[in-house]
Design a protein around this motif. Structure first.
Motif, short mmCIF file in Angstrom:
data_model
loop_
_atom_site.label_atom_id
_atom_site.label_comp_id
_atom_site.label_asym_id
_atom_site.label_seq_id
_atom_site.Cartn_x
_atom_site.Cartn_y
_atom_site.Cartn_z
N SER A 108 0.82 -1.20 0.00
CA SER A 108 0.00 0.00 0.00
C SER A 108 0.85 1.26 0.00
O SER A 108 0.40 2.31 -0.40
CB SER A 108 -0.92 0.00 1.22
OG SER A 108 -0.15 -0.05 2.40
N HIS A 109 2.09 1.16 0.47
CA HIS A 109 3.00 2.30 0.49
C HIS A 109 4.42 1.76 0.50
O HIS A 109 4.66 0.61 0.85
CB HIS A 109 2.74 3.19 1.70
CG HIS A 109 2.80 2.46 3.00
ND1 HIS A 109 3.98 2.16 3.65
CD2 HIS A 109 1.82 1.95 3.77
CE1 HIS A 109 3.72 1.50 4.75
NE2 HIS A 109 2.42 1.35 4.85
N PRO A 110 5.41 2.58 0.16
CA PRO A 110 6.80 2.10 0.15
C PRO A 110 7.25 1.69 1.55
O PRO A 110 6.93 2.35 2.54
CB PRO A 110 7.61 3.30 -0.33
CG PRO A 110 6.63 4.21 -0.98
CD PRO A 110 5.30 3.93 -0.35
N GLN A 111 7.99 0.60 1.64
CA GLN A 111 8.49 0.12 2.91
C GLN A 111 9.71 0.93 3.32
O GLN A 111 10.56 1.24 2.49
CB GLN A 111 8.85 -1.36 2.82
CG GLN A 111 7.66 -2.24 2.49
CD GLN A 111 6.63 -2.22 3.60
OE1 GLN A 111 6.96 -2.39 4.76
NE2 GLN A 111 5.39 -1.98 3.25
#
Length: 78
Positions: free
Chosen positions: A38-41
């Motif tokens: 869902s978003h960059p780690q």
């Protein structure tokens, strides 16, 4: 629940035979894709592994030095 399920409704899917099978040569519709980020780690910190490695090396050197000192008779602990 307001979200639609990822799989198509079997009662409205063309090409399905009774019992849920498909006719030879017919391909059922693909399921919805629900995987992925869902978003960059965030990048993990490099400090903890370096500190751990240094601590292990220091502890190993101290243990080896103690064993050598014991074998040479330099200590009278045991």
């Amino acid at each position: 629940m307001t979200a639609k399920p990822p799989d198509p409704d079997p009662t409205r899917t063309p090409g399905l035979e009774p019992g849920g099978g498909v006719a030879p040569g017919d391909t059922p519709p693909d399921s919805g894709q629900t995987s992925g980020l869902s978003h960059p780690q965030p990048m993990p910190s490099k400090v903890a592994p370096v500190v751990t490695l240094v601590a292990v090396v220091v502890l190993t050197v101290l243990v080896v030095a103690f064993v050598v000192a014991e074998l040479m008779g330099w200590t009278a602990l045991f």
